[in-house]
Design an enzyme around this catalytic site. Sequence first.
Site, short mmCIF file in Angstrom:
data_model
loop_
_atom_site.label_atom_id
_atom_site.label_comp_id
_atom_site.label_asym_id
_atom_site.label_seq_id
_atom_site.Cartn_x
_atom_site.Cartn_y
_atom_site.Cartn_z
N PRO A 1 1.33 1.56 -4.64
CA PRO A 1 0.13 1.09 -5.35
C PRO A 1 -0.27 -0.32 -4.92
O PRO A 1 -1.38 -0.75 -5.18
CB PRO A 1 0.53 1.14 -6.83
N ARG B 1 -6.95 18.05 7.54
CA ARG B 1 -8.18 18.84 7.57
C ARG B 1 -9.18 18.32 8.60
O ARG B 1 -10.11 19.03 8.96
CB ARG B 1 -8.80 18.97 6.19
N GLU C 1 11.23 1.31 -8.18
CA GLU C 1 10.37 0.13 -7.98
C GLU C 1 9.97 -0.05 -6.52
O GLU C 1 9.17 -0.93 -6.21
CB GLU C 1 11.06 -1.13 -8.51
N ASP D 1 -19.49 16.53 4.55
CA ASP D 1 -18.68 16.09 3.41
C ASP D 1 -19.14 14.78 2.82
O ASP D 1 -19.63 13.91 3.53
CB ASP D 1 -17.22 15.83 3.85
#
Length: 238
Positions: free
Chosen positions: A90, A159, A117, A174
């Site tokens: 993150p 993809r 962590e 897209d």
Amino acid sequence: MRIDIITIFPQYLEPLRLSVIGKAIERGTVDLNVHDLRDFTHDRHRTVDDTPFGGGPGMVMKPEPWGEALDAALSNRQADQRPTLVLPTPSGQRFDQPMAAGLAATDWLIFACGRYEGIDARVVEHFREQVDVRELSIGDYVLAGGEAAVLVMAEATIRLLPGVLGNADSAPDDSFSPTREGAPLEGPIYTKPQVWRGLEVPAVLRSGDHGAVADWRRAQSVQRTSEQRPDLAQDDLG
Ligand code: 6GU
């Protein structure tokens, strides 16, 4: 393209073997290798974590199993091969469509799924010599581990490889495709029947006028982008 994924939950990555991504693996477009980090431990409990130096909550992934797992993944590589090591976290850079395209242009990706962590920072420091390191986040929220993020990044990347998508779902239209200048989000789409529960498909889509269809879709796309993602809207567009 070769993809290695190192994780303490190999089964978490099994969904990659389904659907269009699974077919790419079966055909050999992608050589997917999932490795269990615990196979690179040597104690009875197959320990992968320990308490943090300096104190604080939670546990840290030990460097030794990661060192051995990455050494194994990197063994037998050619002198000219320099894989990209992706660390889902993150606190990384935000993953987006241009990054997926960038990863799809490489020939070897290694994903290192951290839990707890995170991984002892010396692992990245050590392997920077052998690989291009990318620390990537899929959004501003916290997951329990990197596996779900790797499913997302690997699918978005695979993809885009040549031959993975059929004509039926083509990538150029897209949302976020670079060809959708200023209006990156796709608008509404319809199929038969022409009337469903009293709701009619917009007449322009049945007009056979390709120019009018393109103009309508463009307008819908501009409207959707300004409503749903004002941060992406370019306010000088019709
Ligand atoms: Cl890549 N990993 C984790 N653990 N949490 C996240 C993330 C990644 N991206 C957003 N949240």
